[in-house]
Design an enzyme around this catalytic site. Structure first.
Site, PDB file in Angstrom:
ATOM      1  N   LYS A  41      35.446  65.062  54.086  1.00 13.41           N
ATOM      2  CA  LYS A  41      35.357  63.812  54.852  1.00 13.41           C
ATOM      3  C   LYS A  41      34.948  64.052  56.294  1.00 13.41           C
ATOM      4  O   LYS A  41      35.476  64.929  56.956  1.00 13.41           O
ATOM      5  CB  LYS A  41      36.724  63.093  54.858  1.00 13.41           C
ATOM      6  CG  LYS A  41      37.109  62.438  53.553  1.00 13.41           C
ATOM      7  CD  LYS A  41      38.439  61.690  53.715  1.00 13.41           C
ATOM      8  CE  LYS A  41      38.994  61.232  52.372  1.00 13.41           C
ATOM      9  NZ  LYS A  41      40.406  60.779  52.476  1.00 13.41           N
ATOM     10  N   ARG A  91      47.300  53.971  44.764  1.00 11.65           N
ATOM     11  CA  ARG A  91      46.844  52.591  44.872  1.00 11.65           C
ATOM     12  C   ARG A  91      46.404  52.040  43.529  1.00 11.65           C
ATOM     13  O   ARG A  91      46.752  50.954  43.141  1.00 11.65           O
ATOM     14  CB  ARG A  91      45.682  52.500  45.865  1.00 11.65           C
ATOM     15  CG  ARG A  91      46.140  52.568  47.287  1.00 11.65           C
ATOM     16  CD  ARG A  91      45.018  52.901  48.211  1.00 11.65           C
ATOM     17  NE  ARG A  91      44.593  54.272  48.033  1.00 11.65           N
ATOM     18  CZ  ARG A  91      43.818  54.920  48.887  1.00 11.65           C
ATOM     19  NH1 ARG A  91      43.358  54.308  49.947  1.00 11.65           N
ATOM     20  NH2 ARG A  91      43.492  56.168  48.673  1.00 11.65           N
ATOM     21  N   SER A 129      41.588  53.781  54.691  1.00 12.98           N
ATOM     22  CA  SER A 129      41.073  54.012  56.043  1.00 12.98           C
ATOM     23  C   SER A 129      39.593  53.634  56.101  1.00 12.98           C
ATOM     24  O   SER A 129      39.104  53.150  57.129  1.00 12.98           O
ATOM     25  CB  SER A 129      41.262  55.477  56.433  1.00 12.98           C
ATOM     26  OG  SER A 129      42.635  55.796  56.440  1.00 12.98           O
TER      27      SER A 129
END
Ligand code: ADP
Length: 160
Positions: A41, A91, A129
């Site tokens: 990332k 999630r 995010s």
């Protein structure tokens, strides 16, 4: 003393992360939130900036410690600080495959350390995010997505 470790990139911390932190902090004597480097990332904030934003957000939670790590395998770090449990938030099924693989691999490296999955609050299952950064770029009010304490940090970074 039961210590748990909650790792992530937290670029930046969201209300979904904070929800997991609050709930995990109630179960354990101490919760270490560990900001990690994820080589896959590209981040908006540095490791220290991300940790600082979390610290401001959790300062009233007395048993929560915020730290950074850029040089060590997660389970080794857990062992170092005496944490017997790694907390992961789930999630949706899309999180599951990767987290399941990592939990099994970590179990081989450090058999004494357990991975505990906590389901995301239904209010925040959509939240990541990445979603926060996307909304910020288009000027959406961030109050529903991140803790108040860090909204200005995100706006300042976006507007730079
Ligand atoms: P992301 O960049 O996808 O938001 P992080 O690496 O910062 O993820 O996430 C750290 C941990 O928090 C992971 O265990 C992740 O599954 C969990 N997490 C992220 N967002 C949420 C949410 N909205 N609700 C619950 N857990 C979450």
């Amino acid at each position: 003393m039961r210590i748990a470790l909650y790792p992530g990139s937290f670029d930046p911390i969201t209300l979904g992360h904070l929800n997991i932190i609050r709930r995990a902090a109630r179960i354990f004597d101490a919760l270490h939130v560990c900001v990690m480097v994820n080589s896959a990332k590209q981040t908006m904030f540095t490791l220290d900036e991300r940790a600082d934003m979390i610290r401001r957000t959790v300062r009233r939670l007395e048993n929560v410690v915020v730290e950074t790590r850029d040089d060590m395998l997660l389970v080794k770090h857990a062992k170092d600080i005496g944490a017997g449990v790694i907390i992961k938030g789930l999630r949706a099924v899309s999180d599951f495959d990767w987290e399941f693989q990592m939990a099994l691999a970590n179990k081989i490296v450090e058999p004494d350390i357990e991975t505990l999955f906590m389901t995301s609050s239904s209010k925040y299952t959509y939240l990541s995010s990445t979603v926060v950064k996307e909304m910020a770029r288009y000027g959406v009010d961030l109050g529903d997505f991140v803790p108040r304490e860090i909204i200005d940090d995100i706006l300042a970074r976006i507007n730079k």
